[in-house]
Motif scaffolding. Structure first.
Motif, PDB file in Angstrom:
ATOM      1  N   THR A  10       0.657  -0.790  -0.102  1.00 18.34           N
ATOM      2  CA  THR A  10       0.066  -0.018   0.000  1.00 18.34           C
ATOM      3  C   THR A  10       0.308   0.770   0.041  1.00 18.34           C
ATOM      4  O   THR A  10       1.634   1.172   0.948  1.00 18.34           O
ATOM      5  N   LYS A  11       0.395   2.341  -0.697  1.00 20.38           N
ATOM      6  CA  LYS A  11       1.106   3.974  -0.715  1.00 20.38           C
ATOM      7  C   LYS A  11      -0.007   4.270  -0.110  1.00 20.38           C
ATOM      8  O   LYS A  11      -0.821   4.666  -1.095  1.00 20.38           O
ATOM      9  N   HIS A  12      -0.613   5.250   0.558  1.00 22.17           N
ATOM     10  CA  HIS A  12      -1.557   6.105   0.334  1.00 22.17           C
ATOM     11  C   HIS A  12      -0.700   7.874   1.565  1.00 22.17           C
ATOM     12  O   HIS A  12       0.456   8.139   1.975  1.00 22.17           O
ATOM     13  N   TYR A  13      -1.476   8.477   0.674  1.00 22.64           N
ATOM     14  CA  TYR A  13      -1.286  10.233   1.452  1.00 22.64           C
ATOM     15  C   TYR A  13      -2.217  10.844   1.622  1.00 22.64           C
ATOM     16  O   TYR A  13      -3.265  10.094   1.265  1.00 22.64           O
ATOM     17  N   LYS A  14      -1.824  12.110   2.445  1.00 24.07           N
ATOM     18  CA  LYS A  14      -2.361  12.702   3.227  1.00 24.07           C
ATOM     19  C   LYS A  14      -2.616  14.398   2.264  1.00 24.07           C
ATOM     20  O   LYS A  14      -2.160  14.728   1.268  1.00 24.07           O
ATOM     21  N   LEU A  19      -7.097  10.376   2.171  1.00 22.80           N
ATOM     22  CA  LEU A  19      -6.919  10.156   1.633  1.00 22.80           C
ATOM     23  C   LEU A  19      -7.311   9.549   1.320  1.00 22.80           C
ATOM     24  O   LEU A  19      -7.795   9.435   0.750  1.00 22.80           O
ATOM     25  N   ARG A  21      -5.328   6.917  -1.607  1.00 22.67           N
ATOM     26  CA  ARG A  21      -5.238   5.859  -2.139  1.00 22.67           C
ATOM     27  C   ARG A  21      -4.622   4.965  -3.103  1.00 22.67           C
ATOM     28  O   ARG A  21      -4.833   4.251  -3.525  1.00 22.67           O
ATOM     29  N   ASP A  24      -3.656  -0.009  -2.954  1.00 23.12           N
ATOM     30  CA  ASP A  24      -4.366  -0.446  -1.983  1.00 23.12           C
ATOM     31  C   ASP A  24      -4.625  -1.894  -2.034  1.00 23.12           C
ATOM     32  O   ASP A  24      -5.020  -2.107  -2.283  1.00 23.12           O
ATOM     33  N   THR A  60       3.963   2.492   1.957  1.00 15.66           N
ATOM     34  CA  THR A  60       2.786   2.888   3.697  1.00 15.66           C
ATOM     35  C   THR A  60       2.701   1.356   4.252  1.00 15.66           C
ATOM     36  O   THR A  60       2.795   1.543   6.092  1.00 15.66           O
TER      37      THR A  60
END
Length: 234
Positions: A10-14, A19, A21, A24, A60
């Protein structure tokens, strides 16, 4: 050749209060010597996946395992060493240095090795020959066509004898005929040198010339299709 395992990646950003994704929960394996294309709409996670494979980003959560090495266990220095010595990159916009000639651009990654490579120049010349540009070795990027510049970039990606080459829209800046020539060149180098290739592309004709096409949608694997392109003539 590199074998890659992605485990629940997973790689999540604000983004403000939201959020994003970008990836995911991607799990897949790419075997040694495969030539794989990754396709999907803008925002599907293609470039994020490539950046994670190239150790340019940290996930993430989840794991990127390259030849049995869990890269999550590596510090920044060891990640940089693996990136410099095991992974080659081909960029959409070539990223050649304008002040260097073709040979110097191909040799550029050699500067970042931990140890001097006495065979580096000879290998760079051999690679320029392999991409049919020995007669342009003294030419600077402004003196090359788009196709020639990308062939220099392909040679550069191979100069450190990488196990894995990653291409981010490697045919995106050239016409369709040159695109076919470039993908055939990459396929030839994949077969002859046994290097694993993973390319992101929006061009389905290009994707159709790979061994396997992975389609991303909303940060997940939507399909993973073997194409059998390895039997096609180059």
């Amino acid at each position: 050749m590199a074998r890659i395992e992605l485990v629940d990646l997973t790689k999540h950003y604000k983004q403000g209060r939201n959020l994003v994704r970008a990836l995911d929960g991607v799990s897949l394996t790419i075997e040694r010597g495969e030539f794989v294309s990754v396709v999907g709409r803008s925002g599907s996670g293609k470039t994020t996946l490539l950046d994670l494979l190239g150790l340019l980003l940290k996930p993430t959560s989840g794991r990127v395992i390259i030849d049995g090495v869990d890269t999550a266990d590596l510090g920044d220095g060891d990640r940089a060493i693996m990136r410099g010595e095991r992974i080659g990159f081909i960029f959409q916009e070539f990223n050649l240095l304008p002040t260097l000639n073709a040979l110097e651009n191909v040799m550029l990654p050699l500067r970042y090795r931990r140890h001097r490579d006495p065979e580096g120049k000879a290998r760079a010349l051999e690679l320029l020959g392999a991409v049919d540009l020995l007669d342009r070795m003294d030419h600077k990027p402004s003196e090359l066509s788009g196709g020639q510049a990308q062939r220099v970039a392909i040679a550069r990606s191979m100069v450190n004898n990488p196990a894995l080459v990653l291409g981010d829209e490697p045919t995106g800046e050239v016409d369709s005929e040159t695109s076919m020539q470039l993908i055939d060149l990459m396929r030839k180098m994949n077969r002859e040198r046994g290097v694993t290739f993973v390319i992101v592309t929006h061009d389905m004709e290009i994707a159709g010339r790979t061994d396997r096409m992975i389609r991303l949608r909303d940060g997940r694997v939507a399909s993973d299709e073997p194409l059998g392109a390895q039997t096609a003539a180059v």
